[in-house]
Design a protein around this motif. Structure first.
Motif, PDB file in Angstrom:
ATOM      1  N   MET A 200     -42.813  13.282 121.982  1.00  0.00           N
ATOM      2  CA  MET A 200     -43.779  14.145 121.432  1.00  0.00           C
ATOM      3  C   MET A 200     -45.005  13.432 120.751  1.00  0.00           C
ATOM      4  SD  MET A 200     -43.381  17.274 122.627  1.00  0.00           S
ATOM      5  CE  MET A 200     -42.333  18.399 123.293  1.00  0.00           C
ATOM      6  N   LEU A 201     -44.459  12.705 119.685  1.00  0.00           N
ATOM      7  CA  LEU A 201     -45.371  12.008 118.991  1.00  0.00           C
ATOM      8  C   LEU A 201     -45.944  10.573 119.338  1.00  0.00           C
ATOM      9  CD1 LEU A 201     -44.577  13.572 115.398  1.00  0.00           C
ATOM     10  CD2 LEU A 201     -46.019  14.280 117.052  1.00  0.00           C
ATOM     11  N   GLY A 202     -45.000   9.989 119.909  1.00  0.00           N
ATOM     12  CA  GLY A 202     -45.500   8.717 120.427  1.00  0.00           C
ATOM     13  C   GLY A 202     -44.985   7.362 119.483  1.00  0.00           C
ATOM     14  N   PHE A 203     -43.932   7.749 118.826  1.00  0.00           N
ATOM     15  CA  PHE A 203     -43.428   6.486 117.999  1.00  0.00           C
ATOM     16  C   PHE A 203     -42.695   5.841 118.802  1.00  0.00           C
ATOM     17  CE2 PHE A 203     -44.747   9.294 114.505  1.00  0.00           C
ATOM     18  CZ  PHE A 203     -45.267   8.573 113.400  1.00  0.00           C
ATOM     19  N   GLU A 204     -42.518   4.300 118.361  1.00  0.00           N
ATOM     20  CA  GLU A 204     -41.603   3.716 119.080  1.00  0.00           C
ATOM     21  C   GLU A 204     -40.697   3.055 118.202  1.00  0.00           C
ATOM     22  OE1 GLU A 204     -43.482  -0.071 120.730  1.00  0.00           O
ATOM     23  OE2 GLU A 204     -45.283   1.027 120.965  1.00  0.00           O
ATOM     24  N   VAL A 205     -39.299   3.077 118.804  1.00  0.00           N
ATOM     25  CA  VAL A 205     -38.036   2.814 117.943  1.00  0.00           C
ATOM     26  C   VAL A 205     -38.014   1.200 118.036  1.00  0.00           C
ATOM     27  CG1 VAL A 205     -35.449   2.373 117.901  1.00  0.00           C
ATOM     28  CG2 VAL A 205     -36.595   4.640 118.737  1.00  0.00           C
ATOM     29  N   VAL A 206     -38.347   0.649 116.762  1.00  0.00           N
ATOM     30  CA  VAL A 206     -38.091  -0.839 116.611  1.00  0.00           C
ATOM     31  C   VAL A 206     -36.671  -1.381 116.475  1.00  0.00           C
ATOM     32  CG1 VAL A 206     -38.886  -2.525 114.992  1.00  0.00           C
ATOM     33  CG2 VAL A 206     -40.397  -0.574 115.102  1.00  0.00           C
TER      34      VAL A 206
ATOM     35  N   GLY B 212     -47.802   1.132 114.366  1.00  0.00           N
ATOM     36  CA  GLY B 212     -48.890   0.185 114.346  1.00  0.00           C
ATOM     37  C   GLY B 212     -47.951  -1.064 114.282  1.00  0.00           C
ATOM     38  N   THR B 213     -48.537  -1.705 113.324  1.00  0.00           N
ATOM     39  CA  THR B 213     -47.763  -3.235 113.383  1.00  0.00           C
ATOM     40  C   THR B 213     -46.683  -3.503 112.372  1.00  0.00           C
ATOM     41  OG1 THR B 213     -49.670  -4.227 111.820  1.00  0.00           O
ATOM     42  CG2 THR B 213     -50.093  -4.292 114.104  1.00  0.00           C
ATOM     43  N   GLU B 214     -46.877  -2.526 111.195  1.00  0.00           N
ATOM     44  CA  GLU B 214     -45.741  -2.655 110.409  1.00  0.00           C
ATOM     45  C   GLU B 214     -44.329  -2.428 111.073  1.00  0.00           C
ATOM     46  OE1 GLU B 214     -46.442  -0.467 106.924  1.00  0.00           O
ATOM     47  OE2 GLU B 214     -47.746  -1.944 106.183  1.00  0.00           O
ATOM     48  N   HIS B 215     -43.293  -3.002 110.479  1.00  0.00           N
ATOM     49  CA  HIS B 215     -41.943  -2.933 111.069  1.00  0.00           C
ATOM     50  C   HIS B 215     -41.407  -1.328 111.413  1.00  0.00           C
ATOM     51  CE1 HIS B 215     -37.469  -2.473 110.657  1.00  0.00           C
ATOM     52  NE2 HIS B 215     -37.476  -3.539 111.685  1.00  0.00           N
ATOM     53  N   HIS B 216     -41.946  -0.562 110.125  1.00  0.00           N
ATOM     54  CA  HIS B 216     -41.589   0.767 110.436  1.00  0.00           C
ATOM     55  C   HIS B 216     -42.722   1.872 109.644  1.00  0.00           C
ATOM     56  CE1 HIS B 216     -39.023  -0.262 106.907  1.00  0.00           C
ATOM     57  NE2 HIS B 216     -38.837   0.864 106.753  1.00  0.00           N
TER      58      HIS B 216
ATOM     59  N   ILE C  53     -45.046  -6.718 113.151  1.00  0.00           N
ATOM     60  CA  ILE C  53     -44.581  -6.650 114.488  1.00  0.00           C
ATOM     61  C   ILE C  53     -45.805  -7.456 115.490  1.00  0.00           C
ATOM     62  CG2 ILE C  53     -43.635  -5.385 116.473  1.00  0.00           C
ATOM     63  CD1 ILE C  53     -41.836  -5.317 114.215  1.00  0.00           C
ATOM     64  N   GLY C  54     -45.450  -8.104 116.107  1.00  0.00           N
ATOM     65  CA  GLY C  54     -46.385  -8.850 117.126  1.00  0.00           C
ATOM     66  C   GLY C  54     -46.670  -8.157 118.303  1.00  0.00           C
ATOM     67  N   TRP C  55     -47.425  -8.788 119.128  1.00  0.00           N
ATOM     68  CA  TRP C  55     -48.107  -8.305 120.488  1.00  0.00           C
ATOM     69  C   TRP C  55     -46.609  -7.938 121.359  1.00  0.00           C
ATOM     70  CZ3 TRP C  55     -46.348 -10.469 124.896  1.00  0.00           C
ATOM     71  CH2 TRP C  55     -45.888 -11.825 124.986  1.00  0.00           C
ATOM     72  N   ASP C  56     -45.556  -8.522 121.411  1.00  0.00           N
ATOM     73  CA  ASP C  56     -44.555  -8.245 122.237  1.00  0.00           C
ATOM     74  C   ASP C  56     -43.628  -7.114 121.683  1.00  0.00           C
ATOM     75  OD1 ASP C  56     -43.377  -9.616 120.068  1.00  0.00           O
ATOM     76  OD2 ASP C  56     -42.279 -10.991 121.120  1.00  0.00           O
ATOM     77  N   GLY C  57     -44.016  -6.351 120.466  1.00  0.00           N
ATOM     78  CA  GLY C  57     -43.068  -5.203 120.001  1.00  0.00           C
ATOM     79  C   GLY C  57     -41.956  -5.582 119.408  1.00  0.00           C
TER      80      GLY C  57
ATOM     81  N   THR D  93     -40.908 -17.417  91.950  1.00  0.00           N
ATOM     82  CA  THR D  93     -41.686 -17.431  93.015  1.00  0.00           C
ATOM     83  C   THR D  93     -41.042 -17.630  94.416  1.00  0.00           C
ATOM     84  OG1 THR D  93     -41.987 -20.054  92.931  1.00  0.00           O
ATOM     85  CG2 THR D  93     -43.423 -18.717  91.791  1.00  0.00           C
ATOM     86  N   LEU D  94     -41.349 -17.475  95.594  1.00  0.00           N
ATOM     87  CA  LEU D  94     -40.692 -17.616  96.955  1.00  0.00           C
ATOM     88  C   LEU D  94     -41.660 -18.095  97.678  1.00  0.00           C
ATOM     89  CD1 LEU D  94     -40.025 -13.320  97.418  1.00  0.00           C
ATOM     90  CD2 LEU D  94     -38.625 -15.367  96.636  1.00  0.00           C
ATOM     91  N   GLU D  95     -41.069 -18.798  98.846  1.00  0.00           N
ATOM     92  CA  GLU D  95     -41.545 -19.559  99.915  1.00  0.00           C
ATOM     93  C   GLU D  95     -42.036 -18.496 101.009  1.00  0.00           C
ATOM     94  OE1 GLU D  95     -42.227 -22.605 100.380  1.00  0.00           O
ATOM     95  OE2 GLU D  95     -41.469 -23.208  98.239  1.00  0.00           O
ATOM     96  N   PRO D  96     -43.382 -18.598 101.285  1.00  0.00           N
ATOM     97  CA  PRO D  96     -43.923 -17.629 102.297  1.00  0.00           C
ATOM     98  C   PRO D  96     -43.073 -17.614 103.741  1.00  0.00           C
ATOM     99  CG  PRO D  96     -45.463 -19.389 102.254  1.00  0.00           C
ATOM    100  CD  PRO D  96     -44.238 -19.698 101.352  1.00  0.00           C
ATOM    101  N   VAL D  97     -43.199 -16.542 104.489  1.00  0.00           N
ATOM    102  CA  VAL D  97     -42.842 -16.355 105.749  1.00  0.00           C
ATOM    103  C   VAL D  97     -44.101 -16.189 106.482  1.00  0.00           C
ATOM    104  CG1 VAL D  97     -40.470 -15.463 105.233  1.00  0.00           C
ATOM    105  CG2 VAL D  97     -42.286 -13.883 105.494  1.00  0.00           C
ATOM    106  N   SER D  98     -43.761 -16.188 107.868  1.00  0.00           N
ATOM    107  CA  SER D  98     -44.900 -16.162 108.771  1.00  0.00           C
ATOM    108  C   SER D  98     -46.067 -15.034 108.621  1.00  0.00           C
ATOM    109  CB  SER D  98     -44.354 -16.337 110.197  1.00  0.00           C
ATOM    110  OG  SER D  98     -43.619 -15.255 110.578  1.00  0.00           O
ATOM    111  N   ASP D  99     -45.579 -13.746 108.271  1.00  0.00           N
ATOM    112  CA  ASP D  99     -46.416 -12.666 108.256  1.00  0.00           C
ATOM    113  C   ASP D  99     -46.446 -12.147 106.749  1.00  0.00           C
ATOM    114  OD1 ASP D  99     -43.529 -12.133 107.889  1.00  0.00           O
ATOM    115  OD2 ASP D  99     -43.646 -10.567 109.306  1.00  0.00           O
TER     116      ASP D  99
END
Length: 416
Positions: A267-273, A289-293, A376-380, A398-404
């Motif tokens: 109904m609402l168009g969400f995607e299961v991640v 959107g692009t956030e994990h959830h 989440i990238g272009w491939d979902g 402190t932390l080491e960064p990750v790609s996102d």
């Protein structure tokens, strides 16, 4: 020559793109909570966590005089308190628990303490067409029109668990003066009237209000004189060592997992991640959107297993802060003020987030404060679980960064 395929009757033109619904949810906009301990909740979310009051409405003033005795018999406290952490008129609406009875939030089950879960679409046309789309498919509609205060055009509908879901376009923006629209401009509100299109712009509304002699600078202004700005946050003096920069995700318990998945995806168009298992029970994560959830659903049997409040179907409410340093400082700040943090919660209930601070609000809703959300990238596809950060105790400085890292939506506007 390119052959253009025939359009499916299930496709809709949404801003020039053909989509399976006449609307596209862009983000979680705001939420509403019905609270037994309303004054304590206002103190918790505003003084402790940094939300500010943008408007306070007496519900009794909004109902016809002949209906007031009926409303008074139901409501213990008639206040609706609108609060925000950014320029949106409201990000969190707080009301007394009896407001849920009046509004019908708990008409079937008594553990629904959300008055609304609100998702933003991209245009007023999408709101109007969503009403017809959902109604044609048998979704029960609550009400629609244009809410005041807040000025958001909306439609309310019920999900299979009876949560009130709002789809809205636009919301009043509060600028550097921190003043909301004055009550005199609320004449543009609509209750249970679907607006005709087109409608005048916000700029035209202001011009019309001025022509009517309305003092557009007379709206609510928050009282913040009691706050001492003694913490340096990213080079800015603030009353707390952190700044809430986002609301969400929201996680709900359900006993109707398959029905709820079908509603939110179909109904609402969400995607299961992603789906995980905890103690043999399902937790399903959804995005728009692009956030994990954006939100998650968990088997209600987990509520007792996790030792969470039996009075609410809310698993957790997410609040994002600006950095890992702020998150570390948040934990110390809250503990120094007598708040008890909840430790030992399994990572399965906040997948996509690494380090997080959990505590309960005055009514027992679990609040999850975090700084990072997987993108989440272009491939979902989400990041493989084997490539996610391992959390260690004690937390490193402190932390080491990750790609996102810092890859999500930037917070707009100054921190204070």
């Amino acid at each position: 020559m390119t052959t253009i395929p025939e359009r499916s009757p299930q496709q809709y033109d949404v801003g020039g793109l053909m989509l399976p619904r006449p609307f596209k949810i862009r983000r979680l906009g705001h939420l509403g909570l019905n609270m037994e301990r309303l004054d304590e909740a206002i103190t918790f979310y505003c003084d402790a966590l940094g939300f500010r009051v943008t408007d306070q409405l007496d519900v009794l003033s909004q109902v016809p005089e002949e209906a007031r005795p009926f409303v008074k018999d139901i409501l213990t406290d008639p206040r609706l308190t609108f609060t925000t952490h950014n320029s949106d008129h409201h990000a969190l609406v707080l009301a007394h628990k009896t407001f849920g009875t009046l509004w019908g939030n708990d008409r079937k089950v008594k553990d629904i303490t959300f008055s609304q879960l609100t998702f933003q679409v991209g245009s007023l046309q999408e709101v109007v067409e969503a009403e017809a789309y959902l109604k044609e498919r048998g979704v029960e509609i609550g009400h629609y029109g244009r809410d005041m205060p807040g000025s958001n055009w909306e439609i309310y509908a019920y999900d299979p668990d009876d949560n009130m879901i709002e789809l809205y376009y636009g919301i009043e923006q509060i600028g550097w003066q921190r003043k909301s629209k004055p009550y005199g401009m609320h004449y543009r509100g609509l209750m249970d009237v679907m607006p005709s299109l087109p409608q005048m712009s916000e700029a035209a509304e202001v011009r019309e209000a001025l022509a009517k002699g309305i003092d557009i600078d007379s709206g609510h202004h928050p009282s913040e004189e009691h706050l001492d700005e003694t913490y340096v946050v990213g080079g800015v003096l603030l009353p707390r060592p952190f700044k809430v920069t986002g609301v969400g995700p929201v996680s709900l318990f359900t006993e109707r997992m398959d029905e709820m998945i079908a509603f939110y995806t179909g109904m609402l168009g969400f995607e299961v991640v992603e789906e995980v298992e905890l103690h043999g029970r399902r937790i399903v994560y959804f995005r728009t959107g692009t956030e994990h959830h954006t939100f998650a659903l968990a088997d209600k049997a987990l509520r007792g297993i996790l030792g969470l409040s039996e009075h609410t179907s809310c698993l957790s409410i997410g609040l994002q802060v600006g950095s890992y340093t702020q998150l570390r400082d948040t934990a110390k700040y809250l503990m120094d003020r007598g708040y008890t943090l909840v430790h030992g919660l399994p990572q399965e209930i906040y997948v996509g987030i690494d380090y997080a601070v959990h505590l309960k609000d005055p009514d027992g809703h679990l609040v999850c404060l975090y700084y990072y959300m997987e993108q989440i990238g272009w491939d979902g596809k989400p990041r493989p679980r084997s490539e996610r950060r391992d959390m260690v105790l004690p937390w490193p400085e402190t932390l080491e960064p990750v790609s996102d890292t810092y890859g999500g939506t930037a917070y707009l506007g100054p921190l204070g």
